[in-house]
Design an enzyme around this catalytic site. Structure first.
Site, mmCIF file in Angstrom:
data_model
loop_
_atom_site.group_PDB
_atom_site.id
_atom_site.type_symbol
_atom_site.label_atom_id
_atom_site.label_comp_id
_atom_site.label_asym_id
_atom_site.label_seq_id
_atom_site.Cartn_x
_atom_site.Cartn_y
_atom_site.Cartn_z
ATOM 1 N N GLY A 1 -0.888 12.098 2.348
ATOM 2 C CA GLY A 1 -0.369 12.041 3.723
ATOM 3 C C GLY A 1 -0.442 10.679 4.390
ATOM 4 O O GLY A 1 0.304 10.396 5.323
ATOM 5 N N GLU B 1 -7.311 8.128 7.487
ATOM 6 C CA GLU B 1 -6.758 9.489 7.392
ATOM 7 C C GLU B 1 -5.482 9.583 8.210
ATOM 8 O O GLU B 1 -5.417 9.055 9.325
ATOM 9 C CB GLU B 1 -7.768 10.491 7.968
ATOM 10 C CG GLU B 1 -8.798 10.969 6.976
ATOM 11 C CD GLU B 1 -8.425 12.299 6.334
ATOM 12 O OE1 GLU B 1 -7.216 12.551 6.099
ATOM 13 O OE2 GLU B 1 -9.352 13.085 6.096
ATOM 14 N N ASP B 2 -4.481 10.263 7.684
ATOM 15 C CA ASP B 2 -3.279 10.550 8.459
ATOM 16 C C ASP B 2 -3.615 11.461 9.634
ATOM 17 O O ASP B 2 -3.219 11.225 10.764
ATOM 18 C CB ASP B 2 -2.203 11.204 7.564
ATOM 19 C CG ASP B 2 -2.785 12.302 6.676
ATOM 20 O OD1 ASP B 2 -4.005 12.537 6.718
ATOM 21 O OD2 ASP B 2 -2.010 12.926 5.930
ATOM 22 N N ASP C 1 -8.211 17.393 11.100
ATOM 23 C CA ASP C 1 -8.034 18.738 11.659
ATOM 24 C C ASP C 1 -9.426 19.376 11.773
ATOM 25 O O ASP C 1 -10.171 19.077 12.701
ATOM 26 C CB ASP C 1 -7.095 19.469 10.688
ATOM 27 C CG ASP C 1 -6.714 20.864 11.108
ATOM 28 O OD1 ASP C 1 -7.603 21.710 11.195
ATOM 29 O OD2 ASP C 1 -5.524 21.124 11.336
ATOM 30 N N LYS D 1 -7.052 16.293 15.908
ATOM 31 C CA LYS D 1 -6.911 17.564 16.646
ATOM 32 C C LYS D 1 -8.285 17.972 17.188
ATOM 33 O O LYS D 1 -9.057 18.633 16.478
ATOM 34 C CB LYS D 1 -6.396 18.655 15.706
ATOM 35 C CG LYS D 1 -4.965 18.477 15.215
ATOM 36 C CD LYS D 1 -4.595 19.664 14.323
ATOM 37 C CE LYS D 1 -3.224 19.557 13.726
ATOM 38 N NZ LYS D 1 -2.998 20.542 12.655
ATOM 39 N N PHE E 1 0.478 22.779 13.860
ATOM 40 C CA PHE E 1 0.869 22.138 12.607
ATOM 41 C C PHE E 1 2.022 21.160 12.834
ATOM 42 O O PHE E 1 2.998 21.474 13.519
ATOM 43 C CB PHE E 1 1.284 23.214 11.599
ATOM 44 C CG PHE E 1 1.462 22.680 10.213
ATOM 45 C CD1 PHE E 1 0.358 22.397 9.405
ATOM 46 C CD2 PHE E 1 2.723 22.447 9.696
ATOM 47 C CE1 PHE E 1 0.519 21.891 8.122
ATOM 48 C CE2 PHE E 1 2.898 21.943 8.419
ATOM 49 C CZ PHE E 1 1.789 21.660 7.634
ATOM 50 N N VAL E 2 1.881 19.955 12.253
ATOM 51 C CA VAL E 2 2.932 18.933 12.387
ATOM 52 C C VAL E 2 3.401 18.444 11.012
ATOM 53 O O VAL E 2 2.644 18.519 10.039
ATOM 54 C CB VAL E 2 2.449 17.726 13.237
ATOM 55 C CG1 VAL E 2 2.263 18.106 14.687
ATOM 56 C CG2 VAL E 2 1.157 17.118 12.688
ATOM 57 N N ASP F 1 3.253 16.617 5.159
ATOM 58 C CA ASP F 1 4.195 17.563 4.555
ATOM 59 C C ASP F 1 3.938 19.007 4.977
ATOM 60 O O ASP F 1 2.863 19.348 5.471
ATOM 61 C CB ASP F 1 4.079 17.505 3.027
ATOM 62 C CG ASP F 1 2.808 18.176 2.531
ATOM 63 O OD1 ASP F 1 1.724 17.881 3.085
ATOM 64 O OD2 ASP F 1 2.884 19.016 1.617
ATOM 65 N N ARG G 1 7.631 14.756 4.244
ATOM 66 C CA ARG G 1 6.881 13.493 4.285
ATOM 67 C C ARG G 1 7.760 12.301 4.647
ATOM 68 O O ARG G 1 7.289 11.310 5.199
ATOM 69 C CB ARG G 1 6.241 13.197 2.929
ATOM 70 C CG ARG G 1 5.134 14.153 2.527
ATOM 71 C CD ARG G 1 4.344 13.562 1.363
ATOM 72 N NE ARG G 1 3.542 14.545 0.670
ATOM 73 C CZ ARG G 1 2.331 14.944 1.057
ATOM 74 N NH1 ARG G 1 1.818 14.461 2.164
ATOM 75 N NH2 ARG G 1 1.653 15.833 0.359
#
Ligand code: 5GP
Length: 179
Positions: free
Chosen positions: A48, A103-104, A107, A135, A156-157, A163, A169
């Site tokens: 990601g 990190e992308d 969560d 988040k 969720f994104v 992805d 992506r």
């Protein structure tokens, strides 16, 4: 921007390319302010992080090195709670170095915690965390995320490297799921 469909779900436009650009640039500046006199190693969490890390590097004005690890905790649109390490990092590369985990998205923090513990055991000089998206409502850990691009709701994104079951992506902006 229009809503899009990926697999069986509809997604709304959420963060534009411009908003992402600004967030990435800010993170790069903040990290540089802290590590100006050092040569840190940025450790990207695949897959990601690809777009974030390449844009981040373009904005990072100092000397730095790059490495990758691969972790997996997500299936579909929710975390499995179990983190699998798909690709490790040799200890000699990170020993006695300033490491920034890239990190992308953070969560629950399960992936981050697993990676943090793995790197902590490799005699690094310092360990920091940078995330493009965070988040806060979903986060369940005590670890401090030192550098955050944007805090977002617990939805969720996809896009900009993120992805949904393998797709999405390559979208240049970020979309949020329609519930
Ligand atoms: P955590 O372990 O913190 O629950 O989740 C971290 C990983 O799950 C991220 O690196 C990312 O791969 C995936 N993930 C978490 N939230 C999202 C999301 O909203 N969208 C996508 N596409 N992946 C997510």
């Amino acid at each position: 921007m229009q809503e899009i469909s990926v697999h069986d779900k509809i997604f709304y436009p959420f963060l534009s390319e411009e908003e992402i650009y600004k967030a990435v640039k800010n993170v790069a500046q903040e990290v540089y302010e802290k590590f100006t006199d050092d040569v840190p190693i940025f450790v990207g969490v695949l897959n990601g992080v690809v777009m974030f890390i390449s844009d981040f590097l373009k904005h990072y004005p100092g000397d730095c090195e790059l490495a990758f690890v691969q972790m997996q905790s997500y299936q579909g649109t929710s975390s499995t709670g179990e983190v699998k390490k798909l690709m490790d990092l040799p200890s000699h590369l990170v020993e006695n170095r300033h490491i920034i985990i890239m990190e992308d998205i953070v969560d629950t923090g399960n992936t981050l915690e697993a990676l943090y513990q793995m790197l902590e055991n490799k005699n690094v000089k310092s360990l920091s965390i940078a995330a493009l998206l965070f988040k806060p409502e979903a986060y369940q850990k005590e670890l401090k995320v030192d550098f955050i691009g944007l805090s977002i709701p617990d939805k969720f994104v996809v896009g900009y490297g993120l992805d949904y079951n393998g797709l999405g992506r390559n979208l240049p902006s970020i979309y949020q799921v329609k519930e």
